[in-house]
Structure formats: structure tokens, C-alpha cells
Motif scaffolding. Structure first.
Motif, mmCIF file in Angstrom:
data_model
loop_
_atom_site.group_PDB
_atom_site.id
_atom_site.type_symbol
_atom_site.label_atom_id
_atom_site.label_comp_id
_atom_site.label_asym_id
_atom_site.label_seq_id
_atom_site.Cartn_x
_atom_site.Cartn_y
_atom_site.Cartn_z
ATOM 1 N N ILE A 326 0.856 -1.196 0.000
ATOM 2 C CA ILE A 326 0.000 0.000 0.000
ATOM 3 C C ILE A 326 0.888 1.241 0.000
ATOM 4 C CG2 ILE A 326 -1.889 -1.167 1.212
ATOM 5 C CD1 ILE A 326 -0.993 0.307 3.755
ATOM 6 N N ASP A 327 0.312 2.361 -0.324
ATOM 7 C CA ASP A 327 1.045 3.625 -0.298
ATOM 8 C C ASP A 327 1.500 3.898 1.135
ATOM 9 O OD1 ASP A 327 1.906 6.276 -0.298
ATOM 10 O OD2 ASP A 327 0.409 6.881 -1.788
ATOM 11 N N PRO A 328 2.808 4.107 1.339
ATOM 12 C CA PRO A 328 3.290 4.347 2.709
ATOM 13 C C PRO A 328 2.578 5.515 3.398
ATOM 14 C CG PRO A 328 5.134 4.201 1.165
ATOM 15 C CD PRO A 328 3.890 4.095 0.354
ATOM 16 N N GLU A 329 2.201 6.504 2.639
ATOM 17 C CA GLU A 329 1.502 7.658 3.236
ATOM 18 C C GLU A 329 0.211 7.199 3.909
ATOM 19 O OE1 GLU A 329 4.019 10.283 3.067
ATOM 20 O OE2 GLU A 329 2.149 11.423 2.928
ATOM 21 N N PRO B 79 3.975 4.493 -5.765
ATOM 22 C CA PRO B 79 2.626 4.281 -6.289
ATOM 23 C C PRO B 79 2.038 5.552 -6.919
ATOM 24 C CG PRO B 79 2.564 4.566 -3.892
ATOM 25 C CD PRO B 79 4.014 4.612 -4.309
ATOM 26 N N THR B 82 4.072 8.795 -7.546
ATOM 27 C CA THR B 82 4.634 9.564 -6.431
ATOM 28 C C THR B 82 6.088 9.203 -6.126
ATOM 29 O OG1 THR B 82 3.996 7.932 -4.747
ATOM 30 C CG2 THR B 82 2.364 9.633 -5.312
ATOM 31 N N ARG B 84 6.950 7.033 -3.985
ATOM 32 C CA ARG B 84 7.064 6.767 -2.543
ATOM 33 C C ARG B 84 7.407 5.314 -2.207
ATOM 34 N NH1 ARG B 84 2.727 10.964 -1.486
ATOM 35 N NH2 ARG B 84 1.161 9.330 -1.756
ATOM 36 N N PHE B 85 7.447 4.428 -3.212
ATOM 37 C CA PHE B 85 7.958 3.081 -2.946
ATOM 38 C C PHE B 85 9.467 3.109 -2.681
ATOM 39 C CE2 PHE B 85 4.320 1.000 -5.494
ATOM 40 C CZ PHE B 85 3.688 0.545 -4.347
#
Lengths: 537, 323
Positions: A326-329, B79, B82, B84-85
Motif C-alpha cells: 500500500i502507499d506508505p503515506e 505508487p 509519487t 514513494r515506494f
């Protein structure tokens, strides 16, 4: 979740692949969180692929222990396809796996661990100047020779496997190569060159055989004072200096250990099965709960994702395991803080708990006196553990001790290869099945679980040593082993908390990691510094 | 002094580890003899302390000159774009990459992942990975087809999974000794000096290839024969110098009996590892190899193969790599 929220925000500040947030109260670590900050999705890639795809894909999970990935991946397939593996193939696999590890021992010690021994915080120690002379990065007297010599054992890997890193020469039913006489004699010569120039000349200052006579910590003291060679060797110096600067006093961890074991007695594992695995191992599998030893059973492992960036709070055995990122945010809103899952083991009488893996775990299992004739029994490190408990020093010492032990094994296996016999028995490629393969990467437990359906991979789950050691809290809020090892550490200089670096590096997490230290009262950041790793196990 | 910054994105560190096996020069020689100033590298003993981010920002903003920017691993976009992975120093790694690439004199993509995408982009490309200037063979990638570093060069791709250490050290020495102008690139950004010959060039099995004699199986079966016909070897259509500059100073995959996987080509891993494609030569109507040696076609190949088999001397059917 209140305490977690407090530290999620500073954890957003990440450098490298592993981030450690540590809370310090009055100079003592009072809490710790580990964050793996990168996700690549190898288990997702493997779904639906050729059954043998793991032989190509999983070594690429980690450049430093790719050979270990290959080794366990092939046993996962051997058990799933019910292959027959000839004696020669098991010997070659053992040799290759061990050569990768003995490559890693000096490389880890000199390039990653020992450079911290030259930290200026130790400038007042009597032997500081000598530590700098030996271990200073790039310019230390032992640094370059050790880095260059560390590439020798993997020359043997290349002779059998073509190259290192990232060969895929082990296949279900055996190995791809069939060595000639000169392949074996060259390998012996390289191995003995490594023994002479590093293991005996630099590390031990004496013979391997004399070192292996040591059965207790007291024996080591006798060895140390026996002659100048031993005393002044890198091993002798390390043990003296480590105690001088107190590395034997902190970094205890969870105090429970797991080893899946590795290296098979060839004639006992010609038909690899999950059930028959423990009995065929040379370097044994086992669990040590702080008081006694237990049989290892892969069925007792589950992975928790309560605090990991995956869907929900599932707690599943790897055969049923899922990888749903899942998106870490979004994850942070639910108390999740890392890409590492939390592997936990159901220890009889205790329940699912975090376990430390790695050389110390292996050597504590090796100290179990109940063993079969072909199995490694070595009481030295277990005796040291009983004398002084786990610590940064003992973790490093356990690892270095294996250099001598592994040298002897590889040397023996090289003599046992029968050049005119088979190295491969073509297997039946079964469309259905499930398999489990495991090994000891240099830094510990590494295993694959594979499920085959309709001639392709239906599920593939990998558990790495780093997942065990840097795992986050689980659903029971038990900290992971490295998180636990930080607890109670005295930090002498909060501006330069080198003690935290020692703890992290003693686990050899093989992630690049950064430590952030926070004042427990104000939340102000005290210091951060870069640690170094080499891979992504 | 030549300044070098090395970052890792969607990587396994295999190229770094491979580099540590180098001799003449070793990684230490690069620093002490050739004046390469490694300003930061994730695995080497560089002490940066709390100045790490400050240093990275000063390089990214052009306040401190950067000669060589080495990037290992894919650029991770997910993802949802972004990045952010893959977080690095408070930001998505991709944000660092784009700034640093535009400040560097030369940008080097090390390994198949950074060059073309490698293993991480295999279907379903779970973290939306992309190569620096390519996605597989499609030019563009993360930095775009028109990207040029400050020296006016596209990204220098040194592919391989992993790269051979000499491919890296010799290029770095070339740059450090003023020979950057001699680094000619092929049409997918690879230094021609290493990637014009084939993996097959120098392979010890070439005589078996010539007479169309196949290795029958792995293990003892590789004491004779070529790995191309049955075992999936891509040596005749892969550009690399694996058999000219041996691995670990000793051998190569094909010499040892392992089929070439084609890991210096953008399509690696071929066929996305679909069932039935691993370590097996893909065939048309059960007998003719689907992928042929570079430069041939099926009609010519079949005529030549038939002739070669007829002409094959008897020794070509016997073991040659014997005890």
C-alpha cells in the motif's frame, strides 16, 4: 498507537534503505523503530511465471548473498518436483554456498564493521592508534589487502558457477557444470592461498587447526597469550580492543535464536524433502529459546504485517502468504512504518515471538551437544554466550569464527567430488506441488516457499535474514530483534552515537542504514549518521 | 580529482558488490591512484554524518561540481507516480535523480536495471520501475530521449546483471585519465568497446556451435556441445565481453555450462520468464530455434545447419571438457 504517532513524523526523514529511530532518555535508549524504505515487489513478479523463474529472479533480491538465494531457491524446487540430486551436485552446491559466505566474512569485517572501531569517540583508548593503523577505511594497513583477498573465494564460485555474483547454475536435480580435474585443483589452490594470506597470516596469526582447538572462552585467552602471532593478529587485536571499548557490554537483543541450517550430507539428501531436511543438514537447524534447544519446523513460521506497508493485519504462513503493498503515506495513518514484514516463530511453550538470526544464532545451535555424526558440533561460541551473554562483540566474533570452520568444510568437500560421476539427474517437471528451501546466508536465515499450479508459480514467498532481524513490531507489539538490541544502550556522546552504529552493523542487516537519535523529552533530533550496508536481503 | 556520486534506487547492490571484486584497478586503487573522489556511496566507508543531506543538496543545486553521477537500480515511479515506494533522504529517489542528472558532467547507468529496467520491470512491473533513459529498448525512460548531461552525452549505459567490474573500472579510468572522448556509444547507449562483440566471442563451445552439436543436458552433459540449441543460451545474439574478459578472473557462465541469459540486452529477462521459457531454447514447429544468431534468417540458418551437421567431424560428438 499514540507512541507510534510520536515517532512516525521523524521517521519520515530517511536516508538509504533502512532508517532507525531511537528515543534516548538521559543517555539511555528507551525505544527504537526500524524502517526499511524501499519496495521492489519480487514476490509479485514471480506469480504466474515459469517454475524455475526463482532461480533467476531471487538471486537479484540481494547482490551480496545472491548465491544463497540461488541455493535455497533450488531446494524449494527440488522438494516441489521431488527430484533426485546426485552426491556431486550436493557437494558443488555446498562449496559454492560456503565460498560466498567466506567471501563475505573479511569483506563485512573490514569494509563495514571495523571502520567504526576507528571512531574518534575511542581516541582515549590505549589501543586507538593501533585500531586506526589497521582498520581506517581505504588507508588502513589491513583494509585494501582484506578487500582484495575477499574476492578470492568467489573465484572458486566462478569456476563451478561461471561467475559471482548472480549465477543461476544450480537447477533442480543438480548443477549445470561438470568440473574437470584442473577446476578442482585450481579451486584447492585458491582456497589455500586465501587461508594462508588472510585467514592464517592476517586474521589468526597462526594455524587454523590450532584455532579450532578452542572450545571455550578460556581456551581463547590461552590461545591469545600463547605467542605474539596470536596476540597481534587481527583476531587477537579485535578481541582485546572490543573489550577495551566495551563492545562486549551491549546490544543483547531478544535473546532467542533461530537457524534454518545449511549444507547437506550428500548421501542423506539425494531425494530432498521438507520432512527429511533437518536430519540431512551438516550445519544444523534449530531454535534456542534462551534456556534450551528445539527442533526447527518451517510450519511454525508466520509473517505479520500489522506495522508493515501491506494490506491489513494478516498473520500468515508463507505457503498462504500474500504481498499486497500500500502507499506508505496511507500506511502511516494506520501505524505502519516499514516495508519489512514481521516473521515470527511459534516456539514450543512460548508462542509466536521474534527470533534473532545470523552467525550468533548458528553458533548457538552448533553448541547443542545432541547431534548426529555428520553434523557440526562446535561448543566455542555457545560457551562464550554462557559466559558473557550476547553482545555486539559476540555477534562479530561468531561470524569471524566461521571463517576457519567453513574453510575446513570446503577443503574437505573439494576432495570428495568424484569427477567421473554425475552432477545432474534430469527431473520430472511437475505441474503441481509445493516446496521449501532454506539456507544460511552469511547474515542468517534465508528461505523460499513455492506453490506450483498448472505448470506455473501460484505463490512465491521469500523470508530474508534482514526481515527477521530488522522486522518491526508485530500484532502483539513485540519489537523486532534489532529494535530490541537498541534498548538500554548507553550512548556516551549523543552527538555521535557510535554505539548505535555498532549494534546495527553487528546484525549486518545488509541494508544501508541511517540512525536518528531523538531526545526522549523534547523530541529534538540529537544526531544522525550514515551506516553502510551492501545489499537488500 | 574527479568527483563521483553513486546512488541506488530499485537495486540489489549487485553491481556494487561485483565492483568490489575488481583488480587492476581495485576500488581502493580508483580512489588512491586515479584520484576518483567518491563523494558518497551507499556501501563504502564514507563518513558523512549529519552533512549527508546538505552534501546531496549542494550537488543537486549545482553548488558543488559533480563530474560523474552513477545510478544503480531502476527509477521507481510508484505508487501512482509519487515515487514513494523508494524514499531517500526525505524525498522520493526519483526527485533526487532528475536534479542530480542535470548537474552531472556524465551520467552513468550501472547494470541492467538502471539502463533498461531489468528484473523489476517484469510484468506486472509492480512498483512502476523505469530505466534512466530507456524502458527496455524504447528510448525515453525517466530522463527522456533528448536528455544530455552537461558534457553533452546521453546516459552511458553499462548493462549486465550484474555488470562485470572491469566494464566499470575501465570506463572510470578512461574518464579520470582524460579519455572520455574515446568512449563511443552504440545505438542503445552502451560503450562499444565492451558491447560490440558477442557473449559467444571467446566462448570455449564455439567449435560445437560451428558443427551444430548440442549439449544434451546439464551437468555431465555440458562436457561437450553448445548450449544454444536446447538449453536456451543467448550467447550468439547478446552483445557483451563475458568471454573476452573473464568473470572473477576465472570463467564465464557459458564456459561453466550455464546458458547466457542475455542480461546485457534491454529485453532481459527474455519472454518475461513465462512458463516454458526458462533454460529452454524456444522453437518453431518443435525443431528450429525461434531466436537466431544475430544477422541470420531462418532459411539461411536451416541450410547452413544441415550442411554443418553433415560435415561435423566425429570428435565434435564426443566429450571434450574431460576429467
Amino acid at each position: 498507537m499514540a507512541t507510534l504517532d510520536l515517532l512516525v513524523s521523524p521517521l519520515g526523514r530517511v536516508e538509504g534503505d533502512l532508517d532507525l529511530a531511537v528515543k534516548i532518555d538521559d543517555g539511555v535508549v528507551s525505544d527504537a523503530w526500524t524502517t526499511a524504505s524501499m519496495f521492489r515487489g519480487f514476490e509479485i513478479i514471480l506469480r504466474g511465471k515459469d517454475p524455475q523463474a526463482g532461480l533467476i529472479v531471487t538471486p537479484r533480491i540481494c547482490g551480496i548473498c545472491g548465491g544463497s538465494h540461488l541455493y535455497k531457491a533450488v531446494y524449494a524446487l527440488d522438494t516441489a518436483w521431488k527430484t533426485e540430486v546426485p552426491v556431486n551436485a550436493t557437494l558443488v552446491r555446498n562449496i559454492a554456498q560456503a565460498c560466498e559466505t567466506i567471501q563475505s566474512i573479511p569483506r563485512w569485517f573490514y569494509a563495514l564493521f571495523a571502520i567504526d572501531l576507528t571512531n574518534k569517540n575511542y581516541a582515549k583508548s590505549p589501543n586507538y592508534a593501533e585500531a586506526v593503523r589497521r582498520f581506517a577505511p581505504f588507508v588502513g594497513a589491513c583494509y585494501e589487502p582484506a578487500i582484495v583477498i575477499s574476492s578470492k573465494p568467489v573465484e572458486i564460485y566462478a569456476i563451478f558457477g561461471g561467475q559471482w555474483p548472480h549465477s543461476s547454475f544450480m537447477i533442480p536435480g543438480g548443477v549445470m557444470s561438470a568440473p574437470s580435474l584442473s577446476d578442482v585443483t585450481r579451486s584447492i589452490a585458491i582456497l589455500d592461498w586465501w587461508r594462508e594470506h588472510w585467514l592464517e597470516k592476517m586474521w589468526l596469526g597462526g594455524s587454523v587447526d590450532r584455532w579450532l582447538e578452542n572450545k571455550t572462552w578460556d581456551d581463547v585467552q590461552t590461545w591469545m597469550n600463547e605467542n605474539k602471532g596470536h596476540y597481534e593478529s587481527d583476531c587477537g587485536f579485535f578481541l582485546r580492543y572490543a573489550q577495551e571499548i566495551g563492545l562486549d557490554k551491549f546490544g543483547q537483543g531478544v535473546g532467542r535464536f533461530l537457524a534454518p541450517g545449511t549444507f547437506f550430507q550428500p548421501e542423506l539428501y539425494t531425494h530432498p524433502t521438507i520432512e527429511g531436511r533437518n536430519a540431512a543438514l551438516i550445519s544444523r537447524a534449530g531454535v534456542y529459546d534462551g534456556k534450551t534447544w528445539h527442533e526447527f519446523d518451517q510450519a511454525r513460521i508466520k509473517e505479520d504485517v500489522t506495522h508493515s506497508f501491506y494490506e491489513g493485519k494478516k498473520f500468515l504462513h508463507p505457503f498462504e502468504g500474500v504481498t499486497e503493498p500500500i502507499d506508505p503515506e496511507e500506511g502511516r495513518k494506520h501505524g505502519k512504518y516499514t516495508w519489512s514484514k514481521s516473521p515470527r516463530y511459534d516456539v514450543p511453550g512460548i508462542g509466536y515471538v521474534p527470533l534473532e538470526v545470523g552467525p550468533l544464532a548458528r553458533q548457538i545451535i552448533a553448541g547443542n551437544p545432541n547431534h548426529a555424526a555428520h553434523q557440526n558440533y562446535d561448543p566455542l561460541i555457545y560457551n562464550c554466550y554462557q559466559q558473557m551473554g550476547p553482545s555486539v562483540m559476540l555477534r562479530a566474533f561468531a561470524r569471524m569464527h566461521e571463517a576457519a570452520r567453513y574453510y575446513k568444510m570446503v577443503r574437505q568437500w573439494l576432495t570428495e567430488i568424484k569427477l567421473h560421476d554425475r552432477f545432474y539427474i534430469k527431473p520430472v517437471e511437475r505441474a503441481e506441488g509445493q516446496g521449501f528451501g532454506a539456507t544460511e546466508a552469511a547474515r542468517g536465515f534465508l528461505a523460499d516457499w513455492i506453490v506450483l499450479k498448472d505448470g506455473k508459480i501460484a505463490n512465491y514467498q521469500v523470508i530474508t535474514p534482514t526481515a527477521w532481524n530488522v522486522s518491526p513490531r508485530d500484532g502483539q507489539e513485540n519489537r523486532g530483534p534489532m529494535e530490541s538490541a537498541f534498548m538500554g544502550v548507553n550512548v556516551a556522546d549523543a552527538e555521535d552515537p557510535v554505539e548505535l552504529g555498532h549494534v546495527a552493523r553487528s546484525f549486518d542487516s545488509c541494508l544501508v542504514c541511517t540512525v536518528h537519535a531523538y531526545d526522549g523529552k523534547s523530541g529534538a533530533e540529537l544526531a544522525e549518521f550514515q551506516l553502510n550496508g551492501n545489499g537488500s536481503c | 580529482m574527479v568527483s563521483l556520486l553513486w546512488l541506488q534506487g530499485g537495486a540489489c547492490s549487485g553491481n556494487t558488490i561485483s565492483l568490489l571484486n575488481a583488480e587492476e584497478p581495485s576500488i581502493v586503487d580508483l580512489v588512491t591512484d586515479f584520484g576518483i573522489d567518491i563523494v558518497w556511496h551507499p556501501s563504502l566507508g564514507m563518513e558523512l554524518g549529519k552533512n549527508a543531506q546538505k552534501l546531496l543538496y549542494s550537488l543537486a543545486r549545482g553548488e558543488r561540481p559533480l563530474d560523474i553521477f552513477v545510478y544503480e537500480g531502476t527509477v521507481i515511479m510508484g505508487p501512482n507516480g509519487t515515487g514513494r515506494f523508494n524514499m531517500f533522504a526525505e524525498r522520493p529517489m526519483k526527485d533526487w535523480v532528475i536534479e542530480l542528472a542535470h548537474q552531472a558532467q556524465i551520467v552513468v547507468a550501472i547494470g541492467d536495471c538502471a539502463a533498461y529496467g531489468g528484473i523489476p520491470v517484469v510484468d506486472p512491473n509492480p512498483v512502476d520501475s523505469i530505466g534512466m533513459q530507456y524502458f527496455r529498448r524504447h528510448k525515453g525512460g525517466f530522463l527522456g530521449a533528448d536528455f544530455r548531461s552537461k558534457m553533452g552525452l546521453p546516459v552511458v549505459n553499462i548493462p549486465g546483471c550484474p555488470v562485470h567490474p572491469d566494464w566499470v573500472t575501465q570506463i572510470l579510468v578512461a574518464i579520470a585519465t582524460g579519455r572520455a572522448g574515446d568512449i563511443a556509444l552504440d545505438d542503445i547507449g552502451r560503450p562499444k568497446t565492451f558491447f560490440t562483440t558477442f557473449t559467444q566471442t571467446g566462448c570455449t563451445r564455439n567449435q560445437f556451435f560451428e558443427w551444430k552439436q548440442s549439449a544434451s543436458e546439464f551437468g555431465q552433459g555440458t562436457r561437450t556441445g553448445c548450449l544454444f540449441y536446447e538449453l536456451g543460451c543467448r550467447g550468439p545474439m547478446t552483445r557483451s565481453s563475458c568471454n573476452r574478459i573473464l568473470w572473477n578472473r576465472q570463467s564465464s557462465k557459458t564456459r561453466a555450462g550455464m546458458p547466457c541469459l542475455g542480461c546485457t540486452e534491454p529485453e532481459f529477462p527474455f519472454y518475461d520468464l513465462a512458463p516454458g521459457t526458462v533454460f529452454k531454447t524456444q522453437k518453431i514447429s518443435g525443431s528450429v530455434p525461434m531466436d537466431l544468431p544475430t544477422g541470420t534468417d531462418h532459411a539461411t540458418y536451416m541450410a547452413h545447419a544441415a550442411m554443418a551437421r553433415v560435415a561435423a567431424p566425429s570428435w565434435s560428438k564426443e566429450d571434450i571438457f574431460v576429467v
